[in-house]
Design an enzyme around this catalytic site. Structure first.
Site, PDB file in Angstrom:
ATOM      1  N   HIS A  17     124.238  22.975 120.175  1.00  0.00           N
ATOM      2  CA  HIS A  17     124.167  24.417 119.928  1.00  0.00           C
ATOM      3  C   HIS A  17     124.183  25.193 121.248  1.00  0.00           C
ATOM      4  O   HIS A  17     124.839  26.225 121.368  1.00  0.00           O
ATOM      5  CB  HIS A  17     122.855  24.779 119.206  1.00  0.00           C
ATOM      6  CG  HIS A  17     122.709  24.230 117.820  1.00  0.00           C
ATOM      7  ND1 HIS A  17     121.679  23.411 117.448  1.00  0.00           N
ATOM      8  CD2 HIS A  17     123.461  24.411 116.693  1.00  0.00           C
ATOM      9  CE1 HIS A  17     121.780  23.104 116.168  1.00  0.00           C
ATOM     10  NE2 HIS A  17     122.853  23.689 115.685  1.00  0.00           N
ATOM     11  N   LYS A  41     118.079  24.352 102.647  1.00  0.00           N
ATOM     12  CA  LYS A  41     118.064  23.154 103.491  1.00  0.00           C
ATOM     13  C   LYS A  41     116.681  22.532 103.682  1.00  0.00           C
ATOM     14  O   LYS A  41     116.580  21.462 104.266  1.00  0.00           O
ATOM     15  CB  LYS A  41     118.645  23.496 104.872  1.00  0.00           C
ATOM     16  CG  LYS A  41     120.157  23.349 104.944  1.00  0.00           C
ATOM     17  CD  LYS A  41     120.604  23.156 106.378  1.00  0.00           C
ATOM     18  CE  LYS A  41     122.079  22.799 106.472  1.00  0.00           C
ATOM     19  NZ  LYS A  41     122.511  22.644 107.870  1.00  0.00           N
ATOM     20  N   ARG A  92     132.473  20.464 115.628  1.00  0.00           N
ATOM     21  CA  ARG A  92     132.302  19.149 116.222  1.00  0.00           C
ATOM     22  C   ARG A  92     133.510  18.283 115.913  1.00  0.00           C
ATOM     23  O   ARG A  92     134.292  17.958 116.772  1.00  0.00           O
ATOM     24  CB  ARG A  92     131.039  18.465 115.676  1.00  0.00           C
ATOM     25  CG  ARG A  92     129.780  18.950 116.294  1.00  0.00           C
ATOM     26  CD  ARG A  92     128.586  18.592 115.486  1.00  0.00           C
ATOM     27  NE  ARG A  92     128.538  19.372 114.266  1.00  0.00           N
ATOM     28  CZ  ARG A  92     127.493  19.472 113.474  1.00  0.00           C
ATOM     29  NH1 ARG A  92     126.414  18.782 113.733  1.00  0.00           N
ATOM     30  NH2 ARG A  92     127.518  20.225 112.409  1.00  0.00           N
ATOM     31  N   SER A 130     121.334  18.240 114.227  1.00  0.00           N
ATOM     32  CA  SER A 130     119.875  18.403 114.149  1.00  0.00           C
ATOM     33  C   SER A 130     119.255  17.332 113.248  1.00  0.00           C
ATOM     34  O   SER A 130     118.181  16.805 113.539  1.00  0.00           O
ATOM     35  CB  SER A 130     119.521  19.785 113.591  1.00  0.00           C
ATOM     36  OG  SER A 130     120.034  20.799 114.406  1.00  0.00           O
TER      37      SER A 130
HETATM   38  P1  ADP Z   1     124.131  25.586 109.535  1.00  0.00           P
HETATM   39  O1  ADP Z   1     123.073  25.185 108.552  1.00  0.00           O
HETATM   40  O2  ADP Z   1     124.519  27.034 109.433  1.00  0.00           O
HETATM   41  O3  ADP Z   1     125.317  24.671 109.611  1.00  0.00           O
HETATM   42  P2  ADP Z   1     123.306  24.455 112.063  1.00  0.00           P
HETATM   43  O4  ADP Z   1     122.105  24.847 112.873  1.00  0.00           O
HETATM   44  O5  ADP Z   1     123.352  23.074 111.545  1.00  0.00           O
HETATM   45  O6  ADP Z   1     123.364  25.538 110.925  1.00  0.00           O
HETATM   46  O7  ADP Z   1     124.623  24.735 112.895  1.00  0.00           O
HETATM   47  C1  ADP Z   1     124.958  26.016 113.346  1.00  0.00           C
HETATM   48  C2  ADP Z   1     126.343  25.992 113.975  1.00  0.00           C
HETATM   49  O8  ADP Z   1     126.340  25.168 115.134  1.00  0.00           O
HETATM   50  C3  ADP Z   1     127.445  25.434 113.068  1.00  0.00           C
HETATM   51  O9  ADP Z   1     128.643  26.146 113.342  1.00  0.00           O
HETATM   52  C4  ADP Z   1     127.577  24.013 113.516  1.00  0.00           C
HETATM   53  O10 ADP Z   1     128.868  23.499 113.258  1.00  0.00           O
HETATM   54  C5  ADP Z   1     127.324  24.162 115.005  1.00  0.00           C
HETATM   55  N1  ADP Z   1     126.837  22.929 115.618  1.00  0.00           N
HETATM   56  C6  ADP Z   1     125.806  22.151 115.234  1.00  0.00           C
HETATM   57  N2  ADP Z   1     125.680  21.080 116.042  1.00  0.00           N
HETATM   58  C7  ADP Z   1     126.666  21.189 116.971  1.00  0.00           C
HETATM   59  C8  ADP Z   1     127.121  20.381 118.065  1.00  0.00           C
HETATM   60  N3  ADP Z   1     126.544  19.217 118.353  1.00  0.00           N
HETATM   61  N4  ADP Z   1     128.176  20.824 118.777  1.00  0.00           N
HETATM   62  C9  ADP Z   1     128.769  21.978 118.446  1.00  0.00           C
HETATM   63  N5  ADP Z   1     128.442  22.765 117.442  1.00  0.00           N
HETATM   64  C10 ADP Z   1     127.400  22.379 116.697  1.00  0.00           C
END
Ligand code: ADP
Length: 167
Positions: A17, A41, A92, A130
């Site tokens: 992130h 979630k 990703r 995460s």
């Molecule tokens: P959501 O529940 O909205 O998917 P997340 O916190 O899981 O929330 O992810 C938020 C954003 O960050 C999404 O666009 C996700 O694809 C991106 N994201 C999560 N992990 C990574 C990573 N390792 N590299 C790049 N982008 C990521």
């Protein structure tokens, strides 16, 4: 220069992130990192904890021009309230595309004034999620290459408090 909003659950924020936030800040003068309440979630951390941990992690990463906020409900309403021009999301692998495409087109239908902008993660974070970090931490594994120190400490405290890690 334009303002963007980067929404997510951030349960917890990872180096993946942070990588996206850093890339987005190169293009946008101001970036809101918007932590969603997201009741679907069942996050490990409460909304307030996620805002606090995300803020601390971004300070630790030394990225300026970012404000961490929280929201409930429709993202486009939050984007309007903050006068954003664009919605930032991270990609990703292929597996992210379908969901992100669907969400971007839905948001465009709801609010054509916002552009969705996607940043590709650094290769070394392309596997990082995460959910994986929480799983490794819950078995006492080392997550120092996945999350900043502040997040690591918060994870240990939370998992101990909930009895998932021995104290
Ligand atoms: P959501 O529940 O909205 O998917 P997340 O916190 O899981 O929330 O992810 C938020 C954003 O960050 C999404 O666009 C996700 O694809 C991106 N994201 C999560 N992990 C990574 C990573 N390792 N590299 C790049 N982008 C990521």
């Amino acid at each position: 220069m334009a303002v963007a909003i980067y929404p997510g659950t951030f349960d917890p924020i990872t180096f993946g992130h942070i990588d996206i936030a850093r890339r987005a800040r190169r293009l946008f003068a101001k970036l809101y990192v918007a932590v969603v309440a997201n009741p679907h979630k069942q996050p490990l951390f409460t909304l307030d904890e996620r805002v606090e941990i995300t803020t601390a992690a971004l300070v630790e990463a030394g990225i300026n021009g970012i404000e961490v906020i929280s929201y409930d409900g429709l993202l486009v309403n939050c984007a309007r309230e903050h006068d954003a021009d664009a919605i930032v999301r991270g990609l990703r692998a292929n597996s992210d595309f379908e969901y992100e495409f669907q969400m971007a087109l839905t948001n465009r239908e709801l609010a054509p004034e916002f552009e969705s902008v996607f940043f590709m993660t650094a290769g070394k974070y392309s596997f990082l999620a995460s959910s994986m970090v929480k799983e490794v931490a819950s078995y006492g594994g080392d997550v120092s290459t996945f999350v900043p120190n502040t997040v690591q400490a918060a994870l240990t405290e939370k998992l101990r408090a909930s009895g998932r890690l021995p104290s």
